[in-house]
Design an enzyme around this catalytic site. Structure first.
Site, mmCIF file in Angstrom:
data_model
loop_
_atom_site.group_PDB
_atom_site.id
_atom_site.type_symbol
_atom_site.label_atom_id
_atom_site.label_comp_id
_atom_site.label_asym_id
_atom_site.label_seq_id
_atom_site.Cartn_x
_atom_site.Cartn_y
_atom_site.Cartn_z
ATOM 1 N N CYS A 124 5.265 -7.952 -7.389
ATOM 2 C CA CYS A 124 4.823 -9.577 -6.720
ATOM 3 C C CYS A 124 3.707 -10.235 -7.766
ATOM 4 O O CYS A 124 3.504 -11.295 -7.516
ATOM 5 C CB CYS A 124 4.029 -9.078 -5.456
ATOM 6 S SG CYS A 124 5.106 -8.267 -4.273
ATOM 7 N N HIS A 269 -1.385 -14.195 -3.446
ATOM 8 C CA HIS A 269 -0.007 -13.534 -3.110
ATOM 9 C C HIS A 269 0.031 -13.480 -1.542
ATOM 10 O O HIS A 269 -0.515 -12.999 -0.962
ATOM 11 C CB HIS A 269 0.232 -12.422 -3.813
ATOM 12 C CG HIS A 269 1.289 -11.844 -3.120
ATOM 13 N ND1 HIS A 269 2.657 -12.203 -3.218
ATOM 14 C CD2 HIS A 269 1.656 -10.468 -2.781
ATOM 15 C CE1 HIS A 269 3.720 -11.276 -2.940
ATOM 16 N NE2 HIS A 269 2.830 -10.194 -2.593
ATOM 17 N N ASN A 299 6.882 -12.633 2.726
ATOM 18 C CA ASN A 299 6.483 -12.080 1.530
ATOM 19 C C ASN A 299 7.592 -12.229 0.510
ATOM 20 O O ASN A 299 8.383 -11.285 0.521
ATOM 21 C CB ASN A 299 5.797 -10.710 1.434
ATOM 22 C CG ASN A 299 5.334 -10.055 0.141
ATOM 23 O OD1 ASN A 299 5.816 -10.702 -1.117
ATOM 24 N ND2 ASN A 299 4.817 -8.933 0.120
HETATM 25 N N1 COA Z 1 5.809 -3.522 14.798
HETATM 26 C C1 COA Z 1 4.869 -3.074 15.748
HETATM 27 N N2 COA Z 1 4.163 -1.929 15.304
HETATM 28 C C2 COA Z 1 4.030 -1.583 14.186
HETATM 29 C C3 COA Z 1 4.765 -2.029 13.141
HETATM 30 C C4 COA Z 1 5.969 -3.134 13.515
HETATM 31 N N3 COA Z 1 6.477 -3.510 12.420
HETATM 32 N N4 COA Z 1 4.488 -1.199 11.912
HETATM 33 C C5 COA Z 1 3.326 -0.509 12.457
HETATM 34 N N5 COA Z 1 3.378 -0.668 13.591
HETATM 35 C C6 COA Z 1 2.219 0.123 14.416
HETATM 36 C C7 COA Z 1 2.148 1.335 14.067
HETATM 37 O O1 COA Z 1 3.040 2.485 14.546
HETATM 38 C C8 COA Z 1 0.428 1.668 14.271
HETATM 39 O O2 COA Z 1 0.618 2.038 15.738
HETATM 40 P P1 COA Z 1 -0.509 3.182 16.169
HETATM 41 O O3 COA Z 1 -1.959 2.643 15.910
HETATM 42 O O4 COA Z 1 -0.180 3.406 17.625
HETATM 43 O O5 COA Z 1 -0.288 4.542 15.429
HETATM 44 C C9 COA Z 1 0.020 0.355 14.159
HETATM 45 O O6 COA Z 1 1.087 -0.637 14.203
HETATM 46 C C10 COA Z 1 -1.011 0.289 12.747
HETATM 47 O O7 COA Z 1 0.025 0.776 11.836
HETATM 48 P P2 COA Z 1 -0.226 0.408 10.317
HETATM 49 O O8 COA Z 1 0.833 0.963 9.391
HETATM 50 O O9 COA Z 1 -1.906 0.753 9.964
HETATM 51 O O10 COA Z 1 -0.261 -1.289 10.469
HETATM 52 P P3 COA Z 1 -1.091 -2.060 9.330
HETATM 53 O O11 COA Z 1 -1.836 -2.935 10.146
HETATM 54 O O12 COA Z 1 -1.650 -1.489 8.230
HETATM 55 O O13 COA Z 1 0.154 -3.176 9.060
HETATM 56 C C11 COA Z 1 1.458 -3.854 7.036
HETATM 57 C C12 COA Z 1 1.499 -2.681 8.274
HETATM 58 C C13 COA Z 1 2.400 -3.308 6.154
HETATM 59 C C14 COA Z 1 1.816 -4.974 7.630
HETATM 60 C C15 COA Z 1 0.266 -3.929 6.456
HETATM 61 O O14 COA Z 1 -0.437 -2.558 5.876
HETATM 62 C C16 COA Z 1 0.404 -4.708 5.014
HETATM 63 O O15 COA Z 1 0.512 -5.737 5.094
HETATM 64 N N6 COA Z 1 0.055 -3.945 3.822
HETATM 65 C C17 COA Z 1 -0.271 -4.692 2.615
HETATM 66 C C18 COA Z 1 0.945 -5.115 1.901
HETATM 67 C C19 COA Z 1 0.820 -5.591 0.621
HETATM 68 O O16 COA Z 1 -0.220 -6.134 0.532
HETATM 69 N N7 COA Z 1 1.782 -5.521 -0.207
HETATM 70 C C20 COA Z 1 1.637 -6.098 -1.554
HETATM 71 C C21 COA Z 1 2.678 -6.113 -2.349
HETATM 72 S S1 COA Z 1 4.231 -6.238 -1.532
#
Ligand code: COA
Length: 350
Positions: A124, A269, A299
């Protein structure tokens, strides 16, 4: 035929790379959150709140990264009002082929002749990395004008059943034309601050298909296919993204001799609106000075920043004289940031 790399009075070394053109290309097909909810255990509300996305664009199967790069590149050249460049750089994680690079074909399709053309694989951060390379080519007198494209068909790398990635990524391309000019000119790129941390190479990874986990023997159909989809430890990546983008943005502002309070627009980004809110808060940049298009495009990896530049400029959010800070982060892990003063008379072609 080849290019002769001979600096001349015309190809003065130590010139700056000045942004003179911008172009974008998005596939027509919009995929809304509701459409995804039909096949994934997720919800429109979760995706909007936790990521900031309402819809993303997905390329039809016959449209490739190179096709979108050609379209965005043609528009950037038209925006710059030029017909030729000395080099074409395509930043992508989803090239048309593992070999050859996509850039030579893009240069060919654009009718640019036998120019230098190669891909930049920096996830990215690819657009900012490629812009840094373009600035180096221009500073050394190797090139006077460079086309930099960020283009992705992320849908080719996404497991449609993986709710950790399928809601996040989208397809598209954005392109910029840089031209040699004086450092004091508006549009001139200031120093790029960049870095990487390969100890976290597996935090965002396509496990199979490269030399580490080779494609299975095609003559042994019983062999299980390798995992050729993006796998991401999102939560861990989130924390690194905030930390690295904040530090890189701060250092890029300092490298330009700017105070953070002077920054008029922070273009980050588009991976997650919460990541960018946290970065803006850490830098003390008001949220209304942080343009976003993630809700419309998701993204788009290396295409993310050039698309955001196009959209923000098109809606008048970037004004001549604005001090603009660009920052990116992604697989590698790799990050990069740079700054420029927004030039007058730059109209992106969308
Ligand atoms: N839909 C619904 N619920 C979801 C889900 C989805 N698509 N994905 C995860 N969850 C749930 C999980 O199961 C978890 O549930 P729980 O609390 O009951 O266990 C909860 O949501 C939180 O999960 P988590 O993995 O901690 O989510 P998050 O808040 O970190 O969000 C991303 C996930 C991927 C959106 C986030 O981590 C992110 O954007 N990361 C950064 C990505 C990035 O910067 N990339 C850069 C280069 S590509």
């Amino acid at each position: 035929m080849h290019q002769v790399l001979s600096p001349s009075a015309d190809r003065r070394a130590d010139a700056a790379a000045v942004l003179v053109g911008l172009g974008a290309c998005l596939p027509a097909r919009r995929v809304t959150n509701s459409e995804l909810c039909g096949r994934l255990d997720t919800s429109d509300e979760w995706i909007r709140e936790r990521i900031g996305i309402a819809e993303r664009r997905i390329a039809d199967p016959e449209v490739s990264t190179g096709d979108m790069a050609v379209e965005a590149g043609a528009r950037a050249l038209a925006s710059a009002g030029v017909a030729g460049v000395d080099a074409v750089l395509v930043a992508t994680s989803s090239p048309d082929h593992r070999c050859p690079a996509t850039a030579p074909w893009v240069a060919h399709r654009l009718g640019l002749g036998p120019v230098a053309a190669f891909d930049v694989a920096a996830g990215c951060s690819g657009f900012v990395y490629a812009s840094a390379v373009a600035a180096g080519l221009i500073a050394s007198g190797t090139a006077r004008r460079v086309l930099v494209v960020g283009a992705e068909t992320m849908s080719a790398l996404i497991d449609p059943a993986d709710r950790a990635t399928a809601p996040i990524f989208g397809d598209g391309a954005g392109a910029a034309v840089y031209e040699a000019g004086p450092h004091h000119l508006d549009g001139a790129l200031n120093p790029v601050v960049w870095g990487s941390d390969g100890s976290l190479a597996d935090a965002i990874v396509v496990p199979a298909g490269g030399a580490r986990e080779r494609h299975r023997d095609p003559h042994a159909p019983a062999a299980p296919p390798g995992d050729a989809f993006v796998r991401m430890r999102g939560n861990e990546v989130f924390r690194h993204a905030v930390r690295r983008m904040t530090a890189a943005a701060r250092d890029a502002a300092a490298a330009a001799g700017w105070e953070l309070r002077d920054v008029d627009r922070l273009l980050a980004h588009q991976a997650n609106h919460r990541v960018n809110a946290a970065v803006a808060d850490a830098l003390g940049v008001p949220h209304e000075h942080v343009p976003s298009n993630i809700h419309q495009v998701g993204n788009t990896a290396a295409a993310s920043l050039p698309l955001l530049l196009c959209h923000a400029a098109d809606r008048g959010d970037l004004k001549p004289g604005h001090k603009v800070l660009l920052v990116a982060f992604g697989s590698g892990l790799a990050w990069a940031a740079t700054t420029l003063v927004w030039p007058a008379g730059l109209s992106p072609r969308l």
